[in-house]
Design a protein around this motif. Structure first.
Motif, PDB file in Angstrom:
ATOM      1  N   HIS A 174       6.559 -49.534 -24.619  1.00 43.04           N
ATOM      2  CA  HIS A 174       8.002 -49.138 -24.774  1.00 43.04           C
ATOM      3  C   HIS A 174       7.955 -48.044 -25.646  1.00 43.04           C
ATOM      4  O   HIS A 174       7.411 -48.199 -26.817  1.00 43.04           O
ATOM      5  CB  HIS A 174       9.007 -50.086 -24.855  1.00 43.04           C
ATOM      6  CG  HIS A 174       8.808 -51.150 -24.063  1.00 43.04           C
ATOM      7  ND1 HIS A 174       9.682 -51.223 -22.963  1.00 43.04           N
ATOM      8  CD2 HIS A 174       8.597 -52.394 -24.275  1.00 43.04           C
ATOM      9  CE1 HIS A 174       9.731 -52.337 -22.176  1.00 43.04           C
ATOM     10  NE2 HIS A 174       8.961 -53.142 -23.185  1.00 43.04           N
ATOM     11  N   PHE A 195      10.105 -45.098 -27.623  1.00 43.38           N
ATOM     12  CA  PHE A 195      11.262 -44.570 -28.060  1.00 43.38           C
ATOM     13  C   PHE A 195      11.045 -43.461 -28.871  1.00 43.38           C
ATOM     14  O   PHE A 195      10.440 -43.473 -29.926  1.00 43.38           O
ATOM     15  CB  PHE A 195      12.185 -45.633 -28.882  1.00 43.38           C
ATOM     16  CG  PHE A 195      12.425 -46.860 -27.820  1.00 43.38           C
ATOM     17  CD1 PHE A 195      13.253 -46.937 -26.852  1.00 43.38           C
ATOM     18  CD2 PHE A 195      11.699 -47.915 -28.245  1.00 43.38           C
ATOM     19  CE1 PHE A 195      13.581 -47.897 -26.168  1.00 43.38           C
ATOM     20  CE2 PHE A 195      11.800 -49.222 -27.265  1.00 43.38           C
ATOM     21  CZ  PHE A 195      12.824 -49.024 -26.516  1.00 43.38           C
ATOM     22  N   VAL A 240      13.873 -41.856 -33.365  1.00 40.63           N
ATOM     23  CA  VAL A 240      14.423 -43.159 -33.650  1.00 40.63           C
ATOM     24  C   VAL A 240      14.639 -42.937 -35.335  1.00 40.63           C
ATOM     25  O   VAL A 240      13.724 -42.757 -36.010  1.00 40.63           O
ATOM     26  CB  VAL A 240      13.619 -44.318 -33.485  1.00 40.63           C
ATOM     27  CG1 VAL A 240      13.843 -45.496 -33.775  1.00 40.63           C
ATOM     28  CG2 VAL A 240      13.438 -44.207 -31.761  1.00 40.63           C
ATOM     29  N   GLU A 259      17.390 -48.011 -36.717  1.00 42.10           N
ATOM     30  CA  GLU A 259      17.628 -48.566 -35.118  1.00 42.10           C
ATOM     31  C   GLU A 259      16.407 -49.430 -34.723  1.00 42.10           C
ATOM     32  O   GLU A 259      16.352 -49.717 -33.755  1.00 42.10           O
ATOM     33  CB  GLU A 259      17.683 -47.400 -34.414  1.00 42.10           C
ATOM     34  CG  GLU A 259      18.958 -46.484 -34.619  1.00 42.10           C
ATOM     35  CD  GLU A 259      18.702 -44.965 -33.864  1.00 42.10           C
ATOM     36  OE1 GLU A 259      19.628 -44.882 -32.888  1.00 42.10           O
ATOM     37  OE2 GLU A 259      17.955 -44.273 -34.104  1.00 42.10           O
ATOM     38  N   THR A 269      17.020 -53.050 -33.343  1.00 48.69           N
ATOM     39  CA  THR A 269      17.821 -53.112 -32.067  1.00 48.69           C
ATOM     40  C   THR A 269      16.861 -52.523 -31.034  1.00 48.69           C
ATOM     41  O   THR A 269      16.931 -53.075 -29.857  1.00 48.69           O
ATOM     42  CB  THR A 269      19.044 -52.013 -32.232  1.00 48.69           C
ATOM     43  OG1 THR A 269      19.790 -52.498 -33.240  1.00 48.69           O
ATOM     44  CG2 THR A 269      20.047 -52.119 -30.952  1.00 48.69           C
ATOM     45  N   LEU A 270      16.082 -51.529 -31.276  1.00 48.73           N
ATOM     46  CA  LEU A 270      15.098 -51.250 -30.141  1.00 48.73           C
ATOM     47  C   LEU A 270      14.054 -52.284 -29.856  1.00 48.73           C
ATOM     48  O   LEU A 270      13.548 -52.334 -28.416  1.00 48.73           O
ATOM     49  CB  LEU A 270      14.593 -49.755 -30.226  1.00 48.73           C
ATOM     50  CG  LEU A 270      15.799 -48.493 -30.270  1.00 48.73           C
ATOM     51  CD1 LEU A 270      15.023 -47.224 -30.879  1.00 48.73           C
ATOM     52  CD2 LEU A 270      16.246 -48.409 -28.962  1.00 48.73           C
ATOM     53  N   ASN A 304      15.777 -54.480 -27.642  1.00 50.69           N
ATOM     54  CA  ASN A 304      15.932 -54.048 -26.302  1.00 50.69           C
ATOM     55  C   ASN A 304      14.437 -54.010 -25.320  1.00 50.69           C
ATOM     56  O   ASN A 304      14.800 -54.546 -24.306  1.00 50.69           O
ATOM     57  CB  ASN A 304      16.389 -52.577 -26.551  1.00 50.69           C
ATOM     58  CG  ASN A 304      16.471 -51.757 -25.114  1.00 50.69           C
ATOM     59  OD1 ASN A 304      16.767 -52.510 -24.060  1.00 50.69           O
ATOM     60  ND2 ASN A 304      16.851 -50.824 -25.236  1.00 50.69           N
TER      61      ASN A 304
END
Length: 48
Positions: free
Chosen positions: A21, A23, A26, A30, A33-34, A37
């Motif tokens: 993953h 992201f 950022v 965060e 939280t990611l 996720n």
């Protein structure tokens, strides 16, 4: 799961068992939280 955060490019990469993953843009706050996720996406992903 492992993750790597680059503060220069503000990119978080989470290495999971089934997928990676990525992201972008950022903030440091965060990250937790990611990562959660990404774990949820791994848990709900099914082989087809």
């Amino acid at each position: 799961m492992k993750f790597n955060y680059s503060s220069i490019t503000r990119t978080l990469t989470v290495f999971g068992a089934r997928m990676t993953h990525i992201f972008e843009n950022v903030g440091v706050g965060e990250i937790d939280t990611l990562v959660i996720n990404a774990k949820l996406k791994e848990a709900t992903w099914r082989m087809k």
